[in-house]
Design an enzyme around this catalytic site. Sequence first.
Site, PDB file in Angstrom:
ATOM      1  NE  ARG A  46      66.469  37.399  33.490  1.00 26.17           N
ATOM      2  CZ  ARG A  46      67.506  36.792  33.074  1.00 26.17           C
ATOM      3  NH1 ARG A  46      67.488  35.100  33.272  1.00 26.17           N
ATOM      4  NH2 ARG A  46      68.669  36.993  32.398  1.00 26.17           N
ATOM      5  CE1 TYR A  98      40.763  36.836  37.194  1.00 30.28           C
ATOM      6  CE2 TYR A  98      42.761  35.963  36.254  1.00 30.28           C
ATOM      7  CZ  TYR A  98      42.047  37.086  36.615  1.00 30.28           C
ATOM      8  OH  TYR A  98      42.680  38.298  36.482  1.00 30.28           O
ATOM      9  CG  ASP A 170      43.424  29.833  40.545  1.00 31.85           C
ATOM     10  OD1 ASP A 170      43.672  30.227  41.897  1.00 31.85           O
ATOM     11  OD2 ASP A 170      43.275  30.820  39.500  1.00 31.85           O
ATOM     12  CE  LYS A 195      43.435  39.003  42.188  1.00 31.28           C
ATOM     13  NZ  LYS A 195      43.037  37.751  41.472  1.00 31.28           N
TER      14      LYS A 195
HETATM   15  C1  LIG Z   1      43.384  37.322  40.343  1.00 28.46           C
HETATM   16  C2  LIG Z   1      43.398  36.079  39.874  1.00 28.46           C
HETATM   17  C3  LIG Z   1      44.393  35.100  38.860  1.00 28.46           C
HETATM   18  C4  LIG Z   1      45.456  36.143  38.050  1.00 28.46           C
HETATM   19  O1  LIG Z   1      46.214  36.494  39.169  1.00 28.46           O
HETATM   20  P1  LIG Z   1      47.055  38.008  38.804  1.00 28.46           P
HETATM   21  O2  LIG Z   1      47.808  38.164  39.812  1.00 28.46           O
HETATM   22  O3  LIG Z   1      46.032  39.150  38.518  1.00 28.46           O
HETATM   23  O4  LIG Z   1      47.858  37.701  37.595  1.00 28.46           O
HETATM   24  C5  LIG Z   1      44.025  33.934  38.794  1.00 28.46           C
HETATM   25  N1  LIG Z   1      43.149  33.228  39.319  1.00 28.46           N
HETATM   26  C6  LIG Z   1      42.185  33.611  40.224  1.00 28.46           C
HETATM   27  C7  LIG Z   1      41.352  32.680  40.694  1.00 28.46           C
HETATM   28  C8  LIG Z   1      42.510  35.144  40.262  1.00 28.46           C
HETATM   29  O5  LIG Z   1      41.509  35.551  41.286  1.00 28.46           O
END
Ligand SMILES: *Cc1c(COP(=O)(O)O)cnc(C)c1O
Length: 379
Positions: A46, A98, A170, A195
Amino acid sequence: MKLATKYIHAGAHPDPSTGAIMTPIYQTSTYVQSAPGVNKGYEYARSQNPTRFALEEAFAVIENGKFGLAFASGVAATDAVMRLLVPGDEVVAAHDMYGGTFRLFSKVYEKMGIKFIYVDTSDANNVAKAMTTATKLIWLETPTNPLMNISDIEAVATIGKKHNCMVCVDNTFASPYLQNPLDFGATIVMHSATKYLGGHSDVIQGCLVMNDQVLRDQLYFIQKSTGAVPGPQDCFLVLRGIKTLHVRMQRHCENGIKVAAYLKQHPKVGKVYWCGFEDHPNHAIAKKQMRGYGGMMSFTLKEDTLEAATKVLSSTKIFSLAESLGGVESLINHPASMTHASIPRAQRIANGLSDGLIRLSVGIEDAEDLIADLANAIG
Ligand SMILES: *Cc1c(COP(=O)(O)O)cnc(C)c1O
């Protein structure tokens, strides 16, 4: 070093025991110690795992930062940042970010005594006006999901510095290939590695990258104490994904330009949201801070109704109807009922996210096939 070289070699070191060029998947929970407290720097997985460490180094390299940390999901990475705060602290956040981030803020952290002020961050003056002595974090998303609004990272980072306040960006939609927020003064970059970084729709993961050692130590402490770490197999997949990020992003950008242009001239299409258009309200800022405009876009039909949108959403054959984005395959999504269903309808509409809005993650297939698929679905 140029991006292509950086992405292929980021975090890669031949394995010390065999010379394996690819970082092995260290599928282990613990490490044998030669005497109590005497170990090779690895005690329990961990806290330490060599596959994860290689990936965390790669995250830092590709975001021009000093330190990277990997998390079990993008949301877990966001959650780790939130745990830096204490009751009474305030967060100024983008009003159309998001849906999962909004849900975490409004349903989990609000009741713990954190106050959130949502503003249209595409005008930095709105951020400046919302700052108080209690503001400890500004949360930016640029481009935003799904309306592709752009915020000026440099301008907001300057506001943050003036108020001794962290700015977290983000950067999921842009990917490090198109934008590096730390270069513009952001304190932390966050990604859903699920993504573009993973890039193949086969892993859930998140990351944070920062330059400040004290902040890194705090976030590492949170990472190991709260335990939302990714497993080594997932780390391997994202390490592999990063090696082709530049090639994939080049094609996402090329296809993005073609699909956006096609939609814009279509007589049945209403508005197309894509930051590469010169008439996009924040195009100048996008041009300043991004190296391209990617494959994410949204659009409405002239007949902006749920029924008309549903027909398109159910008719595409190459674009698959699914949440998520950033994979090699093209996806079509209905934000109002899917990714953004956790935002109350009145607020969604007020933010400009209509029931008929359709979001595309343009993949790296042949652009002509993608356009033919949309042509057929829109009719
Ligand atoms: C998908 C997404 C998230 C969250 O990420 P996860 O891997 O699904 O937890 C946060 N911000 C944006 C812009 C996203 O597209």
